[in-house]
Scaffold this motif. Sequence first.
Motif, PDB file in Angstrom:
ATOM      1  N   LEU A 444       0.832  -1.210   0.000  1.00 36.30           N
ATOM      2  CA  LEU A 444       0.000   0.000   0.000  1.00 36.30           C
ATOM      3  C   LEU A 444       0.860   1.250   0.000  1.00 36.30           C
ATOM      4  N   LEU A 445       2.018   1.180   0.646  1.00 32.12           N
ATOM      5  CA  LEU A 445       2.896   2.343   0.733  1.00 32.12           C
ATOM      6  C   LEU A 445       3.717   2.557  -0.533  1.00 32.12           C
ATOM      7  N   PHE A 446       4.201   1.452  -1.130  1.00 28.96           N
ATOM      8  CA  PHE A 446       5.178   1.582  -2.211  1.00 28.96           C
ATOM      9  C   PHE A 446       4.618   1.338  -3.608  1.00 28.96           C
ATOM     10  N   LEU A 447       3.528   0.614  -3.737  1.00 30.26           N
ATOM     11  CA  LEU A 447       2.979   0.350  -5.062  1.00 30.26           C
ATOM     12  C   LEU A 447       2.585   1.629  -5.804  1.00 30.26           C
ATOM     13  N   PRO A 448       1.971   2.644  -5.131  1.00 33.28           N
ATOM     14  CA  PRO A 448       1.672   3.880  -5.868  1.00 33.28           C
ATOM     15  C   PRO A 448       2.895   4.545  -6.481  1.00 33.28           C
ATOM     16  N   LYS A 449       4.060   4.376  -5.865  1.00 34.32           N
ATOM     17  CA  LYS A 449       5.275   4.975  -6.422  1.00 34.32           C
ATOM     18  C   LYS A 449       5.613   4.344  -7.772  1.00 34.32           C
ATOM     19  N   PHE A 450       5.467   3.032  -7.867  1.00 33.61           N
ATOM     20  CA  PHE A 450       5.761   2.354  -9.128  1.00 33.61           C
ATOM     21  C   PHE A 450       4.621   2.516 -10.134  1.00 33.61           C
ATOM     22  N   LEU A 451       3.402   2.729  -9.639  1.00 34.88           N
ATOM     23  CA  LEU A 451       2.314   3.108 -10.547  1.00 34.88           C
ATOM     24  C   LEU A 451       2.625   4.448 -11.211  1.00 34.88           C
ATOM     25  N   ALA A 452       3.234   5.361 -10.441  1.00 36.30           N
ATOM     26  CA  ALA A 452       3.613   6.664 -11.004  1.00 36.30           C
ATOM     27  C   ALA A 452       4.664   6.502 -12.087  1.00 36.30           C
ATOM     28  N   VAL A 453       5.601   5.561 -11.900  1.00 32.19           N
ATOM     29  CA  VAL A 453       6.605   5.282 -12.938  1.00 32.19           C
ATOM     30  C   VAL A 453       5.919   4.725 -14.183  1.00 32.19           C
ATOM     31  N   LEU A 454       4.996   3.790 -13.982  1.00 32.04           N
ATOM     32  CA  LEU A 454       4.253   3.224 -15.111  1.00 32.04           C
ATOM     33  C   LEU A 454       3.451   4.313 -15.824  1.00 32.04           C
ATOM     34  N   ASP A 455       2.836   5.198 -15.053  1.00 31.34           N
ATOM     35  CA  ASP A 455       2.077   6.308 -15.633  1.00 31.34           C
ATOM     36  C   ASP A 455       2.984   7.196 -16.483  1.00 31.34           C
ATOM     37  N   ALA A 456       4.182   7.481 -15.969  1.00 30.45           N
ATOM     38  CA  ALA A 456       5.128   8.306 -16.736  1.00 30.45           C
ATOM     39  C   ALA A 456       5.531   7.615 -18.029  1.00 30.45           C
ATOM     40  N   GLY A 457       5.719   6.288 -17.971  1.00 35.77           N
ATOM     41  CA  GLY A 457       6.072   5.553 -19.183  1.00 35.77           C
ATOM     42  C   GLY A 457       4.947   5.539 -20.198  1.00 35.77           C
ATOM     43  N   ILE A 458       3.721   5.340 -19.733  1.00 34.30           N
ATOM     44  CA  ILE A 458       2.565   5.279 -20.632  1.00 34.30           C
ATOM     45  C   ILE A 458       2.346   6.604 -21.340  1.00 34.30           C
ATOM     46  N   HIS A 459       2.514   7.701 -20.615  1.00 36.89           N
ATOM     47  CA  HIS A 459       2.231   9.016 -21.185  1.00 36.89           C
ATOM     48  C   HIS A 459       3.466   9.705 -21.761  1.00 36.89           C
ATOM     49  N   GLY A 460       4.545   8.958 -21.904  1.00 34.35           N
ATOM     50  CA  GLY A 460       5.735   9.512 -22.535  1.00 34.35           C
ATOM     51  C   GLY A 460       6.439  10.577 -21.720  1.00 34.35           C
ATOM     52  N   LEU A 461       6.311  10.521 -20.383  1.00 39.05           N
ATOM     53  CA  LEU A 461       6.909  11.543 -19.531  1.00 39.05           C
ATOM     54  C   LEU A 461       8.236  11.112 -18.926  1.00 39.05           C
ATOM     55  N   ALA A 462       8.598   9.838 -19.093  1.00 31.45           N
ATOM     56  CA  ALA A 462       9.824   9.338 -18.451  1.00 31.45           C
ATOM     57  C   ALA A 462      11.049  10.114 -18.903  1.00 31.45           C
ATOM     58  N   LYS A 463      11.068  10.518 -20.165  1.00 32.76           N
ATOM     59  CA  LYS A 463      12.234  11.248 -20.676  1.00 32.76           C
ATOM     60  C   LYS A 463      12.406  12.583 -19.971  1.00 32.76           C
ATOM     61  N   ASN A 464      11.307  13.132 -19.457  1.00 30.40           N
ATOM     62  CA  ASN A 464      11.380  14.407 -18.739  1.00 30.40           C
ATOM     63  C   ASN A 464      11.957  14.258 -17.345  1.00 30.40           C
ATOM     64  N   PHE A 465      12.105  13.012 -16.884  1.00 30.15           N
ATOM     65  CA  PHE A 465      12.729  12.733 -15.593  1.00 30.15           C
ATOM     66  C   PHE A 465      14.114  12.101 -15.773  1.00 30.15           C
ATOM     67  N   GLY A 466      14.694  12.260 -16.955  1.00 31.86           N
ATOM     68  CA  GLY A 466      16.024  11.731 -17.202  1.00 31.86           C
ATOM     69  C   GLY A 466      16.055  10.393 -17.905  1.00 31.86           C
ATOM     70  N   GLY A 467      14.897   9.873 -18.309  1.00 27.86           N
ATOM     71  CA  GLY A 467      14.838   8.561 -18.936  1.00 27.86           C
ATOM     72  C   GLY A 467      14.329   7.513 -17.966  1.00 27.86           C
ATOM     73  N   LEU A 468      13.847   6.403 -18.518  1.00 22.15           N
ATOM     74  CA  LEU A 468      13.171   5.395 -17.700  1.00 22.15           C
ATOM     75  C   LEU A 468      14.081   4.812 -16.629  1.00 22.15           C
ATOM     76  N   TRP A 469      15.332   4.454 -16.988  1.00 20.85           N
ATOM     77  CA  TRP A 469      16.197   3.801 -16.018  1.00 20.85           C
ATOM     78  C   TRP A 469      16.617   4.769 -14.928  1.00 20.85           C
ATOM     79  N   ARG A 470      16.921   5.997 -15.290  1.00 22.21           N
ATOM     80  CA  ARG A 470      17.251   6.992 -14.266  1.00 22.21           C
ATOM     81  C   ARG A 470      16.025   7.296 -13.403  1.00 22.21           C
ATOM     82  N   LEU A 471      14.847   7.274 -14.008  1.00 23.94           N
ATOM     83  CA  LEU A 471      13.624   7.486 -13.245  1.00 23.94           C
ATOM     84  C   LEU A 471      13.441   6.386 -12.205  1.00 23.94           C
TER      85      LEU A 471
END
Length: 703
Positions: A444-471
């Motif tokens: 419950l505490l940590f899954l939303p954090k990885f949902l946010a990563v998935l959300d960034a990947g789906i909407h093409g925002l990961a590059k704005n955080f330095g790329g997926l692996w750096r994110l």
Amino acid sequence: MTEAANSRIPTHSTTWKRVATVRRFFLTLFVVGQTVIASYFLLWILPYHGGTLVEIGLLVLFIFLYMWIAIGFWTAVYGFVLRLVGGDRQSLLRRHRGKALENTTLAKTAIVMPIYHEPVQWTLSGLKAVYRDIERTGHLDQFEFHVLSDSRDPNVWLEEQSQWYRLCQELGAEGRLFYRRRRVNLNFKSGNIADFLRRWGRRYRYMVVLDADSLLSAGTIVKMVQLMEREPNVGILQTAPTIINGESLFARVQQFANRLYSNLFATGLAAIQLGDAAFWGHNAILRVQPFMEHCGLRRLRGFGLFRGAIMSHDFVEAAYMGRAGYEVWLEPGLGHSFEESPPSISDELARDKRWSKGNLQHLWILLFGRRLRLAHRLALLNGIMAYLASPLWLAFLILTTLEAVQMTVASINYFPEGHQGLFPLWPEWRPEWALGLALSTLSLLFLPKFLAVLDAGIHGLAKNFGGLWRLLLSVLVEILVSVLLAPVRMMAHSRYVLGALLNLSLSWAGQNRTEETTWREAFMIQFPGMLVGAGWSAFAWSLDPMFFLWSLPVAVPLVLAAPTSVALSRIGLGQAFRSSGLLVIPEEIAPVDVLEDARKARALNDESSVLTAVEAAVVRPRLNRLHHTLARSHRQPIRAGLLAPLVSRLGNEGPDSLSRSELSQLFSDRASLEELHRMAWRSPPDSFWGQRISGLSRADLKR
């Protein structure tokens, strides 16, 4: 667009209220259902299955805490799902898009910035950036700016006056950028806003409230006014601010977490609250007339903490606006709304000490406030739980320790309190169930954090955080820091809650925005928690090695609290992470105009002066005339007689001979300012003022 025209625009109150009811029903169903299942597991994990008073206490605390965590989890899930399907159809921005919104005429709006002992040049440079951004849009005529000072230190407020006047000249903003300092500092920030509204509120239809560290882009401000014009039932429209300008490692972690996770949490929260949202006190627009009529804050009439001025005003004002029939909206789609984070955990906790007392005051309003909407009562409860959760967690750990003591030291009690009958109650241990419950709680505490990563990947925002692996790596860093700081916050918030309930006094000071934490300061602040962590861990080892291992996630961060606090406050470490592409946010990769303007303005520090603001107000002719113009003319002979000895002492001995209050009285009086300037320039070269004047160049005197 006039108010009469506004009244003819169809509203959507019935629709959003029906949708909100459905969404809140399912949220309640998910949270309560999940909590019931988890509580059932805990009941069977406990050796006596709730058969002792200690275990009953553990169960009750667990229900409250698990429900609190589950609400946050499902809020993030709501946000993830809504973003996945293209956004919330009920949001204000989805109702009004395209040319219809762009062509909406703007109404007269005040942009107000209450300040209290803030870094003057830094603060006004931010306001300058907002002014310039609006000027570029061509809408400047519809906005006026007000700096509302509550500063008490003459060296601060005299500098505020001189910097304000310099800014007016630089921007050509005379008659558009105003400064006022209250002589009587009542009711904190809400009293400052109330004082402004009593004097000038009827001049404006809307008011945008900024904090000293706030920045709002012109596009966002204009869009806020247009939405308010098209939605006459909306009393408050709140943006979701993004944390920016993080320099220390702590601030960078905070701004990264805020920027990444708020996409889900703010969207989910807005979807659940809809027109019953909360107000966070800044980066929001308010409809002035109903705010003046319905949001005045009376002093609490209870006892102790619940008597006197309301310190945390924003949630209460939102509740009163809702009670008056107006809507309060959080609109995450209004981007380019910014604020800043404290630079260290020590500074965050110092701020939380004030906030905890203000939020706990809401208990009185929650219980005794009349005709408040249920959603706003729940918002008040949410603010209370933000701090009350810490002592509840601490109590849960204490009861867990007592349970371990009973099972390790005391003999097994086959007939515990509350258990009746001829048959004994056999203690049982279910380690696999305990592990499963712990893992479900952590999810419950940590899954939303990885949902946010998935959300960034789906909407093409990961590059704005330095790329997926750096994110992903940045998220792991943020999780590590959160784990290290959680017990530290728990101990500190528990002390603050206890102090608030005992109604211990506290001071209200400006926020530190630049200084790093020293080792001495860190040990002085964190030593009690370090002692508790070490002592608890040693006690756990003496009881049972397994209990010792269970205690480590709490004990180790407490023991390491001082070095953690020092390391996180270091600007060099923060910059090292940024250079490696970690903990970056989109605004650092694709700069925003208002942020760039503020950065450039703040980089242009004034040339260093050998004079303090008080000394400059006496010595420099231009500044003396400015402060003379802004001061009051006191003609009462009695007051003049009281000030005369102070003028003489200051003229002969210098500013250190007077208190802050005495200096404020002098520099608020025109005759005293005039006499002090005359005395200083007539002083012998070896006197205090003679030495100050002899050290100045001609350029200094012209400033």
